[in-house]
Design an enzyme around this catalytic site. Structure first.
Site, mmCIF file in Angstrom:
data_model
loop_
_atom_site.group_PDB
_atom_site.id
_atom_site.type_symbol
_atom_site.label_atom_id
_atom_site.label_comp_id
_atom_site.label_asym_id
_atom_site.label_seq_id
_atom_site.Cartn_x
_atom_site.Cartn_y
_atom_site.Cartn_z
ATOM 1 N N ASP A 63 0.841 -1.193 0.000
ATOM 2 C CA ASP A 63 0.000 0.000 0.000
ATOM 3 C C ASP A 63 0.879 1.247 0.000
ATOM 4 O O ASP A 63 1.886 1.302 0.727
ATOM 5 C CB ASP A 63 -0.891 0.043 1.244
ATOM 6 C CG ASP A 63 -1.937 -1.060 1.249
ATOM 7 O OD1 ASP A 63 -2.002 -1.832 0.277
ATOM 8 O OD2 ASP A 63 -2.689 -1.144 2.239
ATOM 9 N N HIS A 115 -6.282 2.351 -3.952
ATOM 10 C CA HIS A 115 -6.306 2.504 -2.492
ATOM 11 C C HIS A 115 -7.206 3.678 -2.117
ATOM 12 O O HIS A 115 -7.029 4.324 -1.086
ATOM 13 C CB HIS A 115 -4.886 2.733 -1.984
ATOM 14 C CG HIS A 115 -4.685 2.424 -0.525
ATOM 15 N ND1 HIS A 115 -5.361 1.427 0.141
ATOM 16 C CD2 HIS A 115 -3.871 2.998 0.411
ATOM 17 C CE1 HIS A 115 -4.969 1.390 1.401
ATOM 18 N NE2 HIS A 115 -4.083 2.341 1.596
ATOM 19 N N HIS A 119 -6.539 8.996 2.124
ATOM 20 C CA HIS A 119 -6.369 7.924 3.106
ATOM 21 C C HIS A 119 -7.240 8.227 4.329
ATOM 22 O O HIS A 119 -6.766 8.665 5.375
ATOM 23 C CB HIS A 119 -4.904 7.790 3.503
ATOM 24 C CG HIS A 119 -4.576 6.461 4.116
ATOM 25 N ND1 HIS A 119 -4.655 6.224 5.460
ATOM 26 C CD2 HIS A 119 -4.203 5.290 3.552
ATOM 27 C CE1 HIS A 119 -4.328 4.984 5.712
ATOM 28 N NE2 HIS A 119 -4.047 4.379 4.567
ATOM 29 N N HIS A 209 3.751 -2.178 3.246
ATOM 30 C CA HIS A 209 3.570 -0.783 2.880
ATOM 31 C C HIS A 209 4.832 -0.261 2.196
ATOM 32 O O HIS A 209 5.940 -0.713 2.511
ATOM 33 C CB HIS A 209 3.271 0.085 4.107
ATOM 34 C CG HIS A 209 1.996 -0.291 4.804
ATOM 35 N ND1 HIS A 209 1.916 -1.362 5.676
ATOM 36 C CD2 HIS A 209 0.750 0.251 4.741
ATOM 37 C CE1 HIS A 209 0.675 -1.466 6.129
ATOM 38 N NE2 HIS A 209 -0.047 -0.502 5.583
#
Length: 253
Positions: A63, A115, A119, A209
């Site tokens: 991610d 994604h 965020h 990540h």
């Protein structure tokens, strides 16, 4: 008497710090528990977190939502170790700021999933806001790499039945993970290695990540890759993993 109060005041401060730290830790644990507890066995929309397969295949996923310092070291390790099939989940906001890095990831042949745009936790948004986050990321990723992503990993893995239905209506497969490297916590290289190799299994989707918070990921990757290969695992993209395989999903109540 004055010294007594100074001593006790110092002790009280120490106790206060300890209590605050404990409450913070419990809060994190509770939040993680809540993220897991929303999954039930009832029929409904489902998020894929692994597949049921007899083949020793698994998917490494990364991610990215902020920063640019950790991407290159990770790409270098993947190239050095000749891992040609992994899946990156990129936020739309990050993609907009770093189109050249996204193009590099795409040109190297790695799979790109969405994604979302920002965020943020989708379960806190209303339906229109969720749709806007997904569509905005969709548009930006399409503009940069020339194709629409078909996989979605919501920020923080935060989903509910509404998010799943909206994502499904927008023709996305929602992807979670079954093995968490916990690399963003920076627990140390060896712990990251053990978090992965100690739990990896057939049909696994492994979470890493490549944002700037994950400063130890590229250091742990070589040992993880070598260990999994020695155990006979083949690295595939998420799409390859879920194609022609029995999906293990966590239905949302």
């Amino acid at each position: 008497m004055k010294l007594f109060w100074i001593f006790n005041g110092t002790k009280l401060k120490q106790y206060f710090v300890i209590v605050v730290a404990a409450v913070f830790a419990v809060g994190i644990a509770y939040a993680e528990k809540q993220n897991v507890s929303v999954f039930t066995s009832q029929t409904g929309p489902a998020a894929i977190y692994k597949v049921d397969t007899d083949q020793k295949k698994l998917a490494l996923t990364f991610d990215i939502s902020w920063g640019e310092q950790q991407v290159s070291p990770i790409l270098e390790i993947l190239e050095e170790k000749e891992v040609s099939k992994v899946t990156f989940f990129l936020s739309g906001e990050w993609t907009k700021e770093h189109p050249e890095i996204v193009k590099q990831i795409d040109e190297l042949g790695y799979e790109i999933g969405s994604h979302g745009y920002k965020h943020i936790n989708y379960s806190r948004l209303n339906d229109d806001e969720i749709k806007a986050q997904i569509r905005q990321a969709d548009q930006i990723l399409h503009e940069v790499v020339g194709k629409k992503p078909t996989l979605l990993r919501a920020p923080n893995g935060d989903i509910d039945k509404r998010v799943l239905k909206i994502a499904t209506d927008l023709h996305y497969s929602v992807i979670l993970w079954d093995t968490d490297s916990k690399d963003w916590l920076r627990p140390g290289v060896e712990e990251i290695v053990q978090n992965v190799v100690g739990k990896a299994h057939r049909g696994d989707i492994i979470l890493f990540h490549a944002s700037d918070s994950a400063t130890q990921t590229h250091l742990a990757l070589p040992e993880i890759i070598d260990h999994l290969r020695k155990d006979g695992y083949e690295f595939v993209t998420v799409t390859e993993l879920i194609t022609d395989a029995k999906v293990k999903a966590k239905p949302i109540d």
